[in-house]
Design an enzyme around this catalytic site. Sequence first.
Site, mmCIF file in Angstrom:
data_model
loop_
_atom_site.group_PDB
_atom_site.id
_atom_site.type_symbol
_atom_site.label_atom_id
_atom_site.label_comp_id
_atom_site.label_asym_id
_atom_site.label_seq_id
_atom_site.Cartn_x
_atom_site.Cartn_y
_atom_site.Cartn_z
ATOM 1 N N ARG A 38 -9.358 -7.208 -32.573
ATOM 2 C CA ARG A 38 -7.984 -7.364 -33.535
ATOM 3 C C ARG A 38 -6.936 -6.680 -32.658
ATOM 4 O O ARG A 38 -5.574 -7.050 -32.682
ATOM 5 C CB ARG A 38 -8.046 -6.788 -34.800
ATOM 6 C CG ARG A 38 -8.786 -7.793 -35.515
ATOM 7 C CD ARG A 38 -9.111 -7.400 -37.140
ATOM 8 N NE ARG A 38 -9.777 -8.271 -37.977
ATOM 9 C CZ ARG A 38 -10.385 -8.102 -38.902
ATOM 10 N NH1 ARG A 38 -10.658 -6.648 -39.435
ATOM 11 N NH2 ARG A 38 -10.731 -9.221 -39.676
ATOM 12 N N LYS A 206 -23.831 -13.554 -49.934
ATOM 13 C CA LYS A 206 -23.819 -14.276 -51.260
ATOM 14 C C LYS A 206 -23.092 -15.511 -51.190
ATOM 15 O O LYS A 206 -22.040 -15.821 -50.584
ATOM 16 C CB LYS A 206 -22.860 -13.244 -52.011
ATOM 17 C CG LYS A 206 -23.168 -12.137 -52.410
ATOM 18 C CD LYS A 206 -22.568 -11.129 -53.281
ATOM 19 C CE LYS A 206 -22.873 -9.811 -53.630
ATOM 20 N NZ LYS A 206 -22.329 -9.045 -54.558
ATOM 21 N N GLY A 364 -14.170 -12.008 -39.234
ATOM 22 C CA GLY A 364 -15.072 -10.886 -40.010
ATOM 23 C C GLY A 364 -16.491 -10.577 -39.151
ATOM 24 O O GLY A 364 -16.245 -10.299 -38.134
ATOM 25 N N GLY A 388 -11.690 -13.130 -44.306
ATOM 26 C CA GLY A 388 -11.202 -13.787 -45.619
ATOM 27 C C GLY A 388 -10.158 -14.608 -45.761
ATOM 28 O O GLY A 388 -10.281 -15.818 -46.452
#
Length: 407
Positions: A38, A206, A364, A388
Amino acid sequence: MAHALEELIAGGVKGRHVLVRSDLNVPLDGTTVTDDGRVKASLPVVKKLADAGAKVIVMAHLGRPKGQVDPKYSIKPAADRLQDLADFTVEVAEDVVGPDAQKKARDLGEGEVLVLENVRFDPRETSKDDQERASFAEELAHLTGERGAYVDDAFGAVHRRHASVFDIAKVLPSYLGDLVATELKVLSTIIDNPKRPFVVVMGGSKVSDKLAVIDNLIGKADALLIGGGMSFTFSAAQGYKVGRSLLESDQISTVTQYLERAEAEGTKIVLPTDAVWASEFSADARHEVRSIDSLEDGEIGAEGQGLDIGPKSQELFAQYIKDAQTVFWNGPVGVFEMEAFSGGTRAVATAVAESDAFSVIGGGDSASAVRNLGFSDDEFGHISTGGGASLEYIEGKTLPGLEALGV
């Protein structure tokens, strides 16, 4: 309509303060940056403005300090890495909008860069109260003097309604940074006009985190490969026993509907056929490869849990990736941080790197995984800086940071 960075530079920035929202939210081991992707991605816009003679003030966050000054979340290691990579002077303020930031902003020379301390040290940055965020945005803007401008170059934060992303655009003339523009171009292309076959690899723990993404991709992707902990909810929906693997029982009915819908709408959902079955969640756990239809039948039994896709699944996933023309990958397919359970993620990364397809790594954990496993950025078509944000964009959500810029 958003104004491009080139418009700002063409209008003249020499001697002007330009406030840039960058993404310096890097992983740290103590004070050592373990993945500087980043920082490297943020460098071009900062350099472009510095080279044009701007007095650049960089805003960024790191971690979640919850509105408190916490030294372990200081922006300094990321700013120091920026200085290592840069050919211009980078200073770091000891506060966000306090006396040190104000003095250093006033003293900035043309072509110099000031990085403010972690904007999340101020509770107003993430406040739900519009007036509190607005007051913080005003103080940030005050650092730029009379002819300030704002550039949003932090794609990883555009899905946040935060002061340094959303409210600041109401205070200063605002421009779209090159990094954000590139992200939008890439992601809109793979969603609206991908070369086919279009294959999506989804992983992570998840399934609930990815439901809206899966929902939006059904009928758009040709194949959706599901790995990671989220795959066991799909396996359970098909009637398989999954031991103590990650399982969201409350999502089984939704997943069942997705399986039915995907078949009707021409998207093939591809699930693992085997798994690396472990006695516990531990790097040195006993483990064995088990077929999905007999996970609980071996020595480890029903107390086991799946921590990676197995070798047959790796081959299956790799074949779909090999045949693709466009690949989007978000989320590791196993616990890649543990060597014994990194094989699946490594196999997917290898297949994507070797594929002729245009590939997008969805930021991510996926970006960290490919770098930590030894792959270089140039082995992939595009590595997103926003995990995200990229997911929410693909979901079709309105992202506050883009809304503020008129995108």
